[in-house]
Motif scaffolding. Structure first.
Motif, short mmCIF file in Angstrom:
data_model
loop_
_atom_site.label_atom_id
_atom_site.label_comp_id
_atom_site.label_asym_id
_atom_site.label_seq_id
_atom_site.Cartn_x
_atom_site.Cartn_y
_atom_site.Cartn_z
N ILE A 1 -3.22 -2.37 -6.04
CA ILE A 1 -3.64 -1.50 -4.94
C ILE A 1 -2.98 -2.07 -3.69
O ILE A 1 -3.20 -3.23 -3.33
CB ILE A 1 -5.17 -1.44 -4.80
N ILE A 2 -2.16 -1.25 -3.06
CA ILE A 2 -1.35 -1.70 -1.93
C ILE A 2 -1.78 -0.95 -0.67
O ILE A 2 -1.80 0.28 -0.65
CB ILE A 2 0.15 -1.47 -2.22
N PHE A 3 -2.12 -1.73 0.36
CA PHE A 3 -2.54 -1.17 1.64
C PHE A 3 -1.40 -1.29 2.64
O PHE A 3 -0.86 -2.37 2.84
CB PHE A 3 -3.76 -1.94 2.18
N GLY A 4 -1.05 -0.17 3.26
CA GLY A 4 -0.01 -0.19 4.29
C GLY A 4 1.37 0.03 3.72
O GLY A 4 1.55 0.42 2.58
N ASN A 5 2.36 -0.23 4.56
CA ASN A 5 3.76 0.03 4.22
C ASN A 5 4.37 -1.21 3.56
O ASN A 5 5.16 -1.93 4.17
CB ASN A 5 4.53 0.42 5.49
N ILE A 6 3.99 -1.46 2.33
CA ILE A 6 4.46 -2.63 1.58
C ILE A 6 5.17 -2.12 0.33
O ILE A 6 4.64 -1.30 -0.41
CB ILE A 6 3.28 -3.54 1.19
N SER A 7 6.37 -2.62 0.12
CA SER A 7 7.10 -2.19 -1.08
C SER A 7 7.14 -3.32 -2.09
O SER A 7 7.16 -4.50 -1.73
CB SER A 7 8.50 -1.73 -0.73
N LEU A 8 7.15 -2.95 -3.35
CA LEU A 8 7.25 -3.92 -4.44
C LEU A 8 8.72 -4.15 -4.76
O LEU A 8 9.50 -3.20 -4.77
CB LEU A 8 6.53 -3.41 -5.68
N PRO A 9 9.12 -5.38 -5.06
CA PRO A 9 10.51 -5.63 -5.43
C PRO A 9 10.85 -5.00 -6.79
O PRO A 9 9.96 -4.71 -7.60
CB PRO A 9 10.61 -7.16 -5.49
N LYS A 10 12.12 -4.81 -7.01
CA LYS A 10 12.62 -4.16 -8.22
C LYS A 10 12.08 -4.80 -9.49
O LYS A 10 11.65 -4.11 -10.41
CB LYS A 10 14.15 -4.19 -8.22
N GLU A 11 12.04 -6.12 -9.56
CA GLU A 11 11.57 -6.80 -10.77
C GLU A 11 10.10 -6.51 -11.05
O GLU A 11 9.69 -6.39 -12.20
CB GLU A 11 11.81 -8.30 -10.69
N VAL A 12 9.30 -6.37 -10.00
CA VAL A 12 7.88 -6.03 -10.19
C VAL A 12 7.75 -4.58 -10.64
O VAL A 12 6.95 -4.27 -11.52
CB VAL A 12 7.07 -6.31 -8.91
#
Length: 140
Positions: A41-52
């Protein structure tokens, strides 16, 4: 199964030997086996890296994106061949304030009772499950 909540912009991820490690300000905050992740669960403007993202995709781990204030933005899921049996009902119930209130009241009652009466946890949990089933099945 564990949910990972990401609330800070400067979080770093590392995949190592089937474990996900999460770092914040160069300190390791989490180290969890990938097989034990149920969702992000991600709050705000946060991106996950490609490997994740690749791990999320291959292990079918959903990612829920919310604003800083908790408003729904979207989901990232690996759709399976089978449609979720109760998805429509779950979405409808998510907007049903009476259902949410009744579920929360039951959860609070269970928690309050569980603190006083340790041995009846199974009975209280069955009460919660039956109450939730009753509310869910009233849709069908």
């Amino acid at each position: 199964m564990s949910t990972i909540y990401i609330t800070e912009q400067d979080v770093l991820f590392q995949i190592q030997h089937h474990y996900l490690k999460v770092f914040h300000q160069q300190n390791q905050r989490i180290c969890i086996p990938i097989r034990n992740l149920s969702q992000f669960i991600i709050f705000g403007n946060i991106s996950l890296p490609k490997e994740v993202i690749q791990i999320v995709h291959s292990h079918q781990i959903p990612v829920l994106y919310l604003t800083q204030t908790g408003e729904y933005l979207g989901r990232l899921e690996n759709p399976s061949q089978l449609q979720a049996k109760y998805l429509t009902s779950q979405r409808r119930r998510a907007r049903d304030t009476e259902f949410n209130r009744a579920t929360a009241e039951t959860g609070v009652r269970i928690q309050e009772s569980g603190v006083r009466i340790q041995d009846s946890g199974e009975i209280l949990m069955n009460e919660y499950i039956n109450h939730t089933r009753l509310l869910i099945n009233s849709d069908f």
